[in-house]
Scaffold this active site. Structure first.
Site, PDB file in Angstrom:
ATOM      1  N   GLY A  31      10.075  -2.262  -5.916  1.00  8.76           N
ATOM      2  CA  GLY A  31       9.940  -2.170  -4.441  1.00  8.76           C
ATOM      3  C   GLY A  31      10.353  -0.577  -4.185  1.00  8.76           C
ATOM      4  N   ASP A  32       9.086   0.124  -3.818  1.00  5.09           N
ATOM      5  CA  ASP A  32       9.098   1.709  -3.036  1.00  5.09           C
ATOM      6  C   ASP A  32       9.683   2.428  -4.095  1.00  5.09           C
ATOM      7  OD1 ASP A  32       8.470  -0.085  -0.989  1.00  5.09           O
ATOM      8  OD2 ASP A  32      10.432   0.111   0.059  1.00  5.09           O
TER       9      ASP A  32
ATOM     10  N   GLY B 151       4.597  -0.375  -8.541  1.00  7.72           N
ATOM     11  CA  GLY B 151       3.391  -0.692  -8.276  1.00  7.72           C
ATOM     12  C   GLY B 151       2.588   0.456  -7.405  1.00  7.72           C
TER      13      GLY B 151
ATOM     14  N   CYS C 224       3.643 -13.772  -4.602  1.00  9.06           N
ATOM     15  CA  CYS C 224       2.622 -13.583  -3.965  1.00  9.06           C
ATOM     16  C   CYS C 224       2.763 -14.251  -2.437  1.00  9.06           C
ATOM     17  CB  CYS C 224       1.339 -14.508  -4.637  1.00  9.06           C
ATOM     18  SG  CYS C 224       0.031 -14.279  -3.556  1.00  9.06           S
TER      19      CYS C 224
ATOM     20  N   PRO D 279       2.144  -5.618 -11.710  1.00  5.30           N
ATOM     21  CA  PRO D 279       0.712  -6.327 -11.870  1.00  5.30           C
ATOM     22  C   PRO D 279       0.223  -6.376 -10.564  1.00  5.30           C
ATOM     23  CG  PRO D 279       2.554  -7.948 -11.865  1.00  5.30           C
ATOM     24  CD  PRO D 279       3.113  -6.620 -12.173  1.00  5.30           C
ATOM     25  N   MET D 280      -1.044  -5.941 -10.274  1.00  8.32           N
ATOM     26  CA  MET D 280      -1.737  -5.671  -8.932  1.00  8.32           C
ATOM     27  C   MET D 280      -3.076  -6.191  -9.093  1.00  8.32           C
ATOM     28  SD  MET D 280      -0.149  -1.997  -7.604  1.00  8.32           S
ATOM     29  CE  MET D 280      -0.306  -1.129  -8.964  1.00  8.32           C
ATOM     30  N   ALA D 281      -3.508  -7.476  -8.315  1.00 13.36           N
ATOM     31  CA  ALA D 281      -4.780  -7.990  -8.310  1.00 13.36           C
ATOM     32  C   ALA D 281      -5.709  -6.880  -7.789  1.00 13.36           C
ATOM     33  CB  ALA D 281      -4.633  -9.093  -7.520  1.00 13.36           C
TER      34      ALA D 281
END
Ligand SMILES: Cc1cc2nc3c(=O)[nH]c(=O)nc-3n(C[C@H](O)[C@H](O)[C@H](O)COP(=O)(O)O)c2cc1C
Length: 410
Positions: free
Chosen positions: A240-241, A263, A135, A38-40
């Site tokens: 992550g990464d 992401g 967050c 999920p990315m706002a």
């Protein structure tokens, strides 16, 4: 969509066999064990559609069966949802072919979280709910929300339990996404993982950074391995990464995780989902688009945004932030980049894209690696005396009630 240029073995490439079994999130079987993080401001219906189309292409290459990947919405605050704000109602929309329909909720209060989940479940608006406890934004952690919240064990448990209970009424699985903790001296991921498991969540995802790290440094994959060794009855997802399919395979090898959450790696590179599906199906086919193909997909993304916003100008404003990511490593001078970053209509976009060299090949290394947020580490803003106890005091209960009023990003 027209298939894009492939590198490695010609498509369909030889399959050596799936790297991992399908990912099971409750009753959903995710053929390619990959989750769009999920990315706002990014993972709206338009971007999810683009990623999904690439995931489907990867399925064709790799021959994996079942659903492709899981594509999670940008986070939606429970309170805004319960209040049915027009923005939150738009953000929870899905395309007809989204399956499962996935929504991420952000909440700081068990009653509001429950009400939001009840609304999604009883009105048949989602097939999967993810809870955001990652967050790191100061205005959120300052009130005790986001990645500061799992520190208060009772509150974390109450929110997770309430949403799981609502989901269970229609077999809607609930997952938890979290960071390692507040900082290196205040880690929460192992106890939060165990609590989430005991409360009945269907999977936990760990971003291997603390809130203090924000997006700096490198993600700690050993923490993902520790969580996998600790939480044993449900899938553990690593985050992550992951910048490439090879990174995803390495994360699985090094951590034993059951799937990867991707992401920033797919910003301006939605075809990473083709690579990931192919890689997890055991093939070496990779997408290496020319600049002409990238321009074409940038245009498609904008067209999908027009559909999402119902407004060309807003779509063009949104696509501006993606330009540098799409063009990373390609020969395109600052004049064209700057003009694209100010684009205000589809016609202007077409004119500008037509000036790019369509035959410029995939730049290789220059297009790989980190993209999107980086930044530096910091002291996490927290409510006064937040760290003194792992139980929620009355005073903090009042502070945290304000934490949902203004949030963004994860
Ligand atoms: C622009 C942006 C927006 C984000 N918004 C959210 C969000 O709404 N919810 C969430 O849980 N995480 C959010 N994140 C965090 C990502 O989901 C992910 O955990 C993080 O970027 C690390 O994964 P990556 O290295 O693959 O990017 C956001 C990250 C970025 C870069």
């Amino acid at each position: 969509m027209t298939p894009m240029t492939q590198a490695g073995e010609a498509a369909p490439a030889a399959t050596e066999g799936a790297v991992l079994p399908p990912l099971r999130i409750g009753g959903h079987v995710i053929g390619s064990p990959v989750v769009l993080a999920p990315m706002a401001g990014i993972t709206n219906r338009a971007f999810r559609r683009l990623c999904r189309e690439y995931g489907n292409e990867g399925r064709a290459i790799g021959g994996a069966s079942g659903a492709t990947s899981l594509y999670v919405s940008e986070m939606i605050t429970s309170r805004a949802l319960v209040e049915r704000t027009p923005e939150s109602m738009r953000l929870i929309e899905h395309d007809p072919d989204e399956n499962p329909r996935s929504i991420q909720l952000y909440s700081v209060d068990p009653a509001t979280a429950r009400a939001a989940a009840r609304m999604l479940v009883s009105e048949d608006r989602a097939d999967h709910i993810d809870l955001n406890f990652g967050c790191p934004v100061p205005k959120v952690t300052r009130k005790g929300g986001g990645s500061a919240l799992p520190w208060k064990k009772d509150l974390f448990k109450a929110i997770v339990g309430a949403v799981v209970e609502e989901g269970a009424k229609r077999d809607i699985p609930v997952t938890v996404k979290m960071r390692k903790g507040i900082d290196d001296d205040h880690l929460t991921f192992l106890d939060a993982g165990l609590t989430a498991e005991a409360e009945g969540v269907a999977a936990v995802a760990l971003h291997g950074r603390t809130a203090a790290q924000a997006y700096s440094g490198t993600a700690d994959w050993t923490a993902i391995r520790m969580l996998k060794e600790t939480v044993t009855s449900i899938p553990v997802l690593g985050n992550g990464d992951v910048w490439s399919a090879e990174d995803a395979l390495r994360m699985v090898r090094e951590t034993g995780c059951d799937g990867v959450v991707v992401g920033r790696g797919c910003l301006g590179r939605p075809w990473l989902f083709t690579d990931l599906a192919a890689a997890f199906a055991g093939t070496s086919a990779r997408v290496t688009p020319t600049l002409g193909e990238v321009a074409d997909r940038l245009r498609t993304h904008t067209a999908y945004l027009c559909d999402f916003y119902g407004e060309e100008e807003r779509a063009c404003r949104d696509i501006r932030k993606h330009i540098a990511w799409y063009l990373k490593g390609f020969p395109a001078g600052s004049t064209i980049r700057n003009s694209l970053a100010l684009v205000d209509s589809m016609a202007a976009l077409d004119t500008l894209l037509a000036t790019l060299d369509p035959d410029a090949p995939w730049p290789g290394e220059a297009a790989e690696g980190q993209r999107g947020r980086a930044g530096s580490s910091r002291t996490v803003a927290l409510p006064d005396r937040w760290l003194e106890s792992r139980e929620l005091s009355e005073e903090h209960r009042r502070t945290i009630a304000e934490a949902e009023l203004s949030v963004s990003g994860g």
